[in-house]
Enzyme design. Structure first.
Site, PDB file in Angstrom:
ATOM      1  N   ASN A 210      71.970  53.631  10.507  1.00 57.50           N
ATOM      2  CA  ASN A 210      71.156  53.307  11.683  1.00 57.50           C
ATOM      3  C   ASN A 210      69.797  52.804  11.230  1.00 57.50           C
ATOM      4  O   ASN A 210      69.511  52.764  10.026  1.00 57.50           O
ATOM      5  CB  ASN A 210      71.038  54.525  12.609  1.00 57.50           C
ATOM      6  CG  ASN A 210      70.397  55.705  11.899  1.00 57.50           C
ATOM      7  OD1 ASN A 210      69.234  55.648  11.512  1.00 57.50           O
ATOM      8  ND2 ASN A 210      71.165  56.773  11.688  1.00 57.50           N
ATOM      9  N   LYS A 337      68.121  70.044  23.982  1.00 58.89           N
ATOM     10  CA  LYS A 337      68.425  70.195  22.551  1.00 58.89           C
ATOM     11  C   LYS A 337      67.761  71.452  21.993  1.00 58.89           C
ATOM     12  O   LYS A 337      68.315  72.154  21.151  1.00 58.89           O
ATOM     13  CB  LYS A 337      67.940  68.964  21.778  1.00 58.89           C
ATOM     14  CG  LYS A 337      68.894  67.795  21.956  1.00 58.89           C
ATOM     15  CD  LYS A 337      68.433  66.518  21.297  1.00 58.89           C
ATOM     16  CE  LYS A 337      69.348  65.381  21.757  1.00 58.89           C
ATOM     17  NZ  LYS A 337      68.991  64.091  21.256  1.00 58.89           N
TER      18      LYS A 337
HETATM   19  N1  CTP Z   1      70.325  66.603  13.454  1.00 61.76           N
HETATM   20  C1  CTP Z   1      70.851  67.196  12.333  1.00 61.76           C
HETATM   21  N2  CTP Z   1      72.157  66.974  11.987  1.00 61.76           N
HETATM   22  C2  CTP Z   1      72.929  66.186  12.730  1.00 61.76           C
HETATM   23  C3  CTP Z   1      72.403  65.552  13.872  1.00 61.76           C
HETATM   24  C4  CTP Z   1      71.094  65.780  14.197  1.00 61.76           C
HETATM   25  O1  CTP Z   1      70.146  67.907  11.639  1.00 61.76           O
HETATM   26  N3  CTP Z   1      74.188  65.984  12.383  1.00 61.76           N
HETATM   27  C5  CTP Z   1      68.937  66.884  13.836  1.00 61.76           C
HETATM   28  C6  CTP Z   1      68.015  65.693  13.742  1.00 61.76           C
HETATM   29  O2  CTP Z   1      67.393  65.622  12.493  1.00 61.76           O
HETATM   30  C7  CTP Z   1      67.043  65.971  14.877  1.00 61.76           C
HETATM   31  C8  CTP Z   1      67.893  66.627  15.911  1.00 61.76           C
HETATM   32  O3  CTP Z   1      68.958  67.249  15.200  1.00 61.76           O
HETATM   33  O4  CTP Z   1      66.063  66.904  14.513  1.00 61.76           O
HETATM   34  C9  CTP Z   1      68.454  65.641  16.886  1.00 61.76           C
HETATM   35  O5  CTP Z   1      69.366  66.263  17.720  1.00 61.76           O
HETATM   36  P1  CTP Z   1      70.708  65.572  18.202  1.00 61.76           P
HETATM   37  O6  CTP Z   1      71.185  66.309  19.376  1.00 61.76           O
HETATM   38  O7  CTP Z   1      71.725  65.476  17.161  1.00 61.76           O
HETATM   39  O8  CTP Z   1      70.183  64.166  18.509  1.00 61.76           O
HETATM   40  P2  CTP Z   1      71.022  62.904  18.626  1.00 61.76           P
HETATM   41  O9  CTP Z   1      71.926  62.672  17.465  1.00 61.76           O
HETATM   42  O10 CTP Z   1      70.054  61.832  18.946  1.00 61.76           O
HETATM   43  O11 CTP Z   1      71.934  63.352  19.842  1.00 61.76           O
HETATM   44  P3  CTP Z   1      72.508  62.438  20.981  1.00 61.76           P
HETATM   45  O12 CTP Z   1      73.150  61.318  20.250  1.00 61.76           O
HETATM   46  O13 CTP Z   1      73.444  63.329  21.666  1.00 61.76           O
HETATM   47  O14 CTP Z   1      71.329  62.060  21.807  1.00 61.76           O
END
Ligand code: CTP
Length: 397
Positions: A210, A337
């Site tokens: 990304n 979250k």
């Molecule tokens: N995060 C993590 N490990 C993952 C995904 C996210 O540690 N596999 C952490 C990110 O670093 C950030 C937070 O979780 O601090 C983001 O939350 P998340 O719900 O995963 O965000 P998105 O991926 O943006 O979720 P969505 O796509 O549902 O909006």
């Protein structure tokens, strides 16, 4: 960058070849907002003239203890009376020896002896002079006296030799000064952070990733280090330099990132998940480059572990901070979250122009509610997050 705005600095320039770099240093300090007053020793003036420093600093340059321009003839006291710091760059072995013994036989050494503000020195000399036991004794004594010693660096020297003794580059000195003035709100705390995107391999040359630039995470890591924390930054692939005082562990995939985080957590009081971790990865990464066939190609993806949720769910978790980048409904999603992952603090970020910009608009969410911050450059956002985090950590002690 105006991180030194309102700071009055006295820059002592002594007689070493690195004096030519002091001209660039004056320019950078001025650009960072500092009011720079140069004091040139007799030796320094042999390398660069006062006119150069006057033009770059916009202030008169001082060279003489008996300079009649100071109405009361008290240049040796007046110049540092309202200064925030004296920095000597380059600092020769000779000036350091004088400082150790409290000698005051020229304007610069007299100012140092009569000062109330902090003193920083950036040594610059031939490697044998630096390694000489007398110099090493003096450096130890200066540190013991509370003088900050910046550098020196190792590398090629003007004399043709290679070794320790090069003055830190002007950019590094400017950064060191900015660091020096930051309040040490996180002194003694160990922090593990994640940064950047992850890269989930499809085959040896392709993958899913990304557009996370890592700028917010690297800025926050720097701000934490400036505030005195010991920072480990587990970073996905980004093209950013490692901030001073930060230990970087480079990883590629979410699984690598998770392993590196779990290995680094011992003794950490805080975990900050800033990385844009890929939510899914291909079930299998092909061993060889996938060739095109003209027909449809399907990729089967499997969920990646949620690193932040896993750390927050440990039996004795560190203080966990999450980031939520949302394009709408920021309050609802960020708070959601925070609750779902059981985080004491979430930094919510309204992403309107995509990831990777230089400014950020964030809202902090904690048990006390929502705390909006104004739109600011990322380094300022990082410092505000550090201040908020430090306050929450203190309220728990
Ligand atoms: N995060 C993590 N490990 C993952 C995904 C996210 O540690 N596999 C952490 C990110 O670093 C950030 C937070 O979780 O601090 C983001 O939350 P998340 O719900 O995963 O965000 P998105 O991926 O943006 O979720 P969505 O796509 O549902 O909006």
């Amino acid at each position: 960058m105006i991180e030194l705005k309102g700071r009055k600095l006295v820059l002592g320039v002594t007689g070493g070849i690195a004096a030519y770099k002091a001209a660039e240093l004056v320019r950078l300090l001025g650009k960072a907002g500092a009011d720079v007053h140069v004091v040139l020793t007799e030796g320094g003036a042999r390398f660069v003239t006062a006119v150069t420093f006057q033009a770059l600093s916009g202030n008169p340059v001082w060279t003489d203890l008996w300079d009649p321009r100071m109405g009361n003839n008290m240049a040796h006291i007046d110049l540092t009376r309202d200064a925030d710091a004296i920095l000597i760059a380059p600092a020769t072995a000779d000036v350091m020896a004088k400082l150790v013994h409290g000698l005051a036989d020229d304007l610069l050494t007299t100012l140092c002896l009569a000062r109330e503000c902090p003193l920083l020195v950036a040594p610059a000399m031939n490697r044998q002079m630096w390694e000489n036991p007398a110099t090493q004794r003096n450096v130890g004594q200066l540190r013991g006296d509370g003088v900050a010693v910046l550098g020196p660096a190792a590398g090629e020297q003007a004399c043709g030799e290679v070794g320790q003794g090069r003055m830190l580059e002007p950019e590094a000195l400017c950064e060191a000064l900015i660091d020096f003035f930051q309040p040490k709100l996180l002194a003694g705390r160990r922090i593990v952070m994640t940064a950047g995107p992850t890269f989930e391999a499809i085959d040896p040359v392709r993958g899913i990733t990304n557009s996370s630039s890592g700028k917010m995470a690297y800025g926050l890591a720097r701000a934490c280090a400036q505030a005195g924390a010991e920072v480990t930054l587990v970073s996905g692939p980004v093209a950013l330099p490692v901030p001073a005082g930060v230990q970087r562990i480079s990883v590629r995939s979410a699984l690598d990132m998770r392993d590196a985080v779990l290995r680094s957590l011992l003794g950490a009081e805080v975990f900050i998940g800033v990385a844009a971790v890929a939510d899914y990865r291909p079930v299998q990464s092909a061993d060889h480059k996938i060739k095109k066939t003209g027909s449809e190609l399907s990729l089967t993806l499997t969920p990646n572990p949620d690193i932040l949720a896993e750390v927050a769910g440990l039996p004795n978790p560190p203080f966990c901070v999450g980031f939520a980048a949302e394009s709408r409904n920021l309050d609802e999603y960020a708070e959601g979250k925070r609750k779902a992952k059981r985080l004491p603090l979430v930094v919510g970020n309204l992403v309107q122009d995509g990831l990777g910009g230089d400014e950020n608009l964030v809202v902090l969410y904690d048990d006390a509610g929502r705390h909006p911050l104004p739109r600011m450059p990322k380094p300022d956002v990082a410092r505000s997050i550090v201040a908020h985090l430090a306050g929450l950590l203190c309220s728990r002690c």
